[in-house]
Write a protein that holds these residues in place. Structure first.
Motif, PDB file in Angstrom:
ATOM      1  N   GLY A 135      -9.305  14.265 -10.401  1.00 57.27           N
ATOM      2  CA  GLY A 135      -9.520  12.836 -10.572  1.00 57.27           C
ATOM      3  C   GLY A 135      -8.773  11.950  -9.594  1.00 57.27           C
ATOM      4  O   GLY A 135      -8.879  10.729  -9.671  1.00 57.27           O
ATOM      5  N   GLN A 136      -8.039  12.546  -8.657  1.00 53.48           N
ATOM      6  CA  GLN A 136      -7.262  11.771  -7.681  1.00 53.48           C
ATOM      7  C   GLN A 136      -7.807  11.982  -6.274  1.00 53.48           C
ATOM      8  O   GLN A 136      -8.223  13.091  -5.921  1.00 53.48           O
ATOM      9  CB  GLN A 136      -5.792  12.186  -7.716  1.00 53.48           C
ATOM     10  CG  GLN A 136      -5.111  11.945  -9.037  1.00 53.48           C
ATOM     11  CD  GLN A 136      -4.980  10.469  -9.347  1.00 53.48           C
ATOM     12  OE1 GLN A 136      -4.683   9.662  -8.483  1.00 53.48           O
ATOM     13  NE2 GLN A 136      -5.237  10.125 -10.594  1.00 53.48           N
ATOM     14  N   GLN A 137      -7.776  10.940  -5.464  1.00 55.07           N
ATOM     15  CA  GLN A 137      -8.216  11.038  -4.073  1.00 55.07           C
ATOM     16  C   GLN A 137      -7.204  11.797  -3.216  1.00 55.07           C
ATOM     17  O   GLN A 137      -7.564  12.669  -2.443  1.00 55.07           O
ATOM     18  CB  GLN A 137      -8.420   9.630  -3.488  1.00 55.07           C
ATOM     19  CG  GLN A 137      -9.631   8.920  -4.017  1.00 55.07           C
ATOM     20  CD  GLN A 137     -10.882   9.305  -3.259  1.00 55.07           C
ATOM     21  OE1 GLN A 137     -10.816   9.698  -2.121  1.00 55.07           O
ATOM     22  NE2 GLN A 137     -12.023   9.207  -3.898  1.00 55.07           N
ATOM     23  N   LYS A 138      -5.920  11.417  -3.372  1.00 50.75           N
ATOM     24  CA  LYS A 138      -4.867  12.025  -2.564  1.00 50.75           C
ATOM     25  C   LYS A 138      -4.388  13.322  -3.213  1.00 50.75           C
ATOM     26  O   LYS A 138      -4.264  13.386  -4.435  1.00 50.75           O
ATOM     27  CB  LYS A 138      -3.678  11.072  -2.415  1.00 50.75           C
ATOM     28  CG  LYS A 138      -3.944   9.911  -1.489  1.00 50.75           C
ATOM     29  CD  LYS A 138      -2.848   8.877  -1.429  1.00 50.75           C
ATOM     30  CE  LYS A 138      -1.458   9.394  -1.421  1.00 50.75           C
ATOM     31  NZ  LYS A 138      -0.445   8.337  -1.269  1.00 50.75           N
ATOM     32  N   PRO A 139      -4.087  14.337  -2.399  1.00 51.53           N
ATOM     33  CA  PRO A 139      -3.557  15.580  -2.961  1.00 51.53           C
ATOM     34  C   PRO A 139      -2.092  15.419  -3.361  1.00 51.53           C
ATOM     35  O   PRO A 139      -1.416  14.478  -2.931  1.00 51.53           O
ATOM     36  CB  PRO A 139      -3.697  16.570  -1.810  1.00 51.53           C
ATOM     37  CG  PRO A 139      -3.567  15.725  -0.585  1.00 51.53           C
ATOM     38  CD  PRO A 139      -4.227  14.404  -0.945  1.00 51.53           C
ATOM     39  N   ALA A 140      -1.615  16.343  -4.156  1.00 47.42           N
ATOM     40  CA  ALA A 140      -0.190  16.374  -4.500  1.00 47.42           C
ATOM     41  C   ALA A 140       0.622  16.714  -3.257  1.00 47.42           C
ATOM     42  O   ALA A 140       1.680  16.144  -3.024  1.00 47.42           O
ATOM     43  CB  ALA A 140       0.084  17.392  -5.601  1.00 47.42           C
ATOM     44  N   TYR A 141       0.126  17.665  -2.475  1.00 51.55           N
ATOM     45  CA  TYR A 141       0.797  18.044  -1.234  1.00 51.55           C
ATOM     46  C   TYR A 141      -0.167  18.761  -0.309  1.00 51.55           C
ATOM     47  O   TYR A 141      -1.256  19.175  -0.712  1.00 51.55           O
ATOM     48  CB  TYR A 141       2.029  18.922  -1.476  1.00 51.55           C
ATOM     49  CG  TYR A 141       1.777  20.241  -2.164  1.00 51.55           C
ATOM     50  CD1 TYR A 141       1.069  21.279  -1.555  1.00 51.55           C
ATOM     51  CD2 TYR A 141       2.286  20.484  -3.430  1.00 51.55           C
ATOM     52  CE1 TYR A 141       0.869  22.489  -2.187  1.00 51.55           C
ATOM     53  CE2 TYR A 141       2.092  21.695  -4.086  1.00 51.55           C
ATOM     54  CZ  TYR A 141       1.380  22.687  -3.446  1.00 51.55           C
ATOM     55  OH  TYR A 141       1.173  23.898  -4.075  1.00 51.55           O
ATOM     56  N   SER A 142       0.282  18.915   0.924  1.00 52.56           N
ATOM     57  CA  SER A 142      -0.408  19.763   1.892  1.00 52.56           C
ATOM     58  C   SER A 142       0.629  20.305   2.855  1.00 52.56           C
ATOM     59  O   SER A 142       1.673  19.691   3.084  1.00 52.56           O
ATOM     60  CB  SER A 142      -1.505  18.993   2.635  1.00 52.56           C
ATOM     61  OG  SER A 142      -0.941  17.901   3.323  1.00 52.56           O
ATOM     62  N   GLY A 143       0.347  21.467   3.371  1.00 52.88           N
ATOM     63  CA  GLY A 143       1.248  22.115   4.312  1.00 52.88           C
ATOM     64  C   GLY A 143       0.786  23.526   4.583  1.00 52.88           C
ATOM     65  O   GLY A 143      -0.298  23.934   4.158  1.00 52.88           O
TER      66      GLY A 143
END
Length: 152
Positions: A135-143
């Motif tokens: 339900g969110q556009q932005k992810p919690a994190y990426s790497g």
């Protein structure tokens, strides 16, 4: 689920999305157990009443490192790397937390193979890992996650 039997099969996925995990709900019990395991009992994670009043999120949030610690579990839902003597979590690189995971949020790992090398019989892979929040556009994190595989 992606099945990988050897270096050549792994290499054929270079530059491609490998898949996504199932959704995983992070509840207060998991957050509290992580707090106990890591001795990180900061109120924003564990005190639901205080968080409801004082937190900008109006609820508790998962530890960032809890969400990172889910990578091996969620990765196993995406790919089954077979014919190995050993798999090593070698490192994480360039991780950025984009937004918090609130208690009872559901998260899903998305994985893409960005690098693979044969280091004298040891396969080193770099997986671009993104943790989506339902339900969110932005992810919690990426790497990037780095694994070493010793194929048989």
């Amino acid at each position: 689920m992606l099945i990988i039997n050897n270096f050549e099969e792994y290499q054929s996925h270079l530059g491609k999305e490998l898949g996504v995990s199932n959704w995983h709900k992070i509840d207060q019990e998991q957050i509290n157990k992580f707090a106990d395991a890591t001795l990180d009992h900061q109120w924003i994670h564990t005190d639901q009443q205080k968080a409801a009043v004082e937190s900008p999120f109006k609820t508790t949030i998962a530890h960032g490192y809890l969400t990172l610690s889910l990578i091996p579990y969620l990765w196993k839902q995406i790919a089954n790397v077979c014919n190995i003597k050993m798999e090593i979590n070698y490192g994480i690189e360039r991780f950025k937390f984009s937004q918090p995971v609130l208690v009872n949020d559901e998260v899903q790992l998305k994985a893409k193979l960005t690098s693979i090398a044969n280091l004298r019989g040891v396969t080193k892979v770099v997986i671009e890992a993104t943790l989506a929040i339902k339900g969110q556009q932005k992810p919690a994190y990426s790497g990037d996650v780095v694994f070493l595989y010793h194929f048989i």
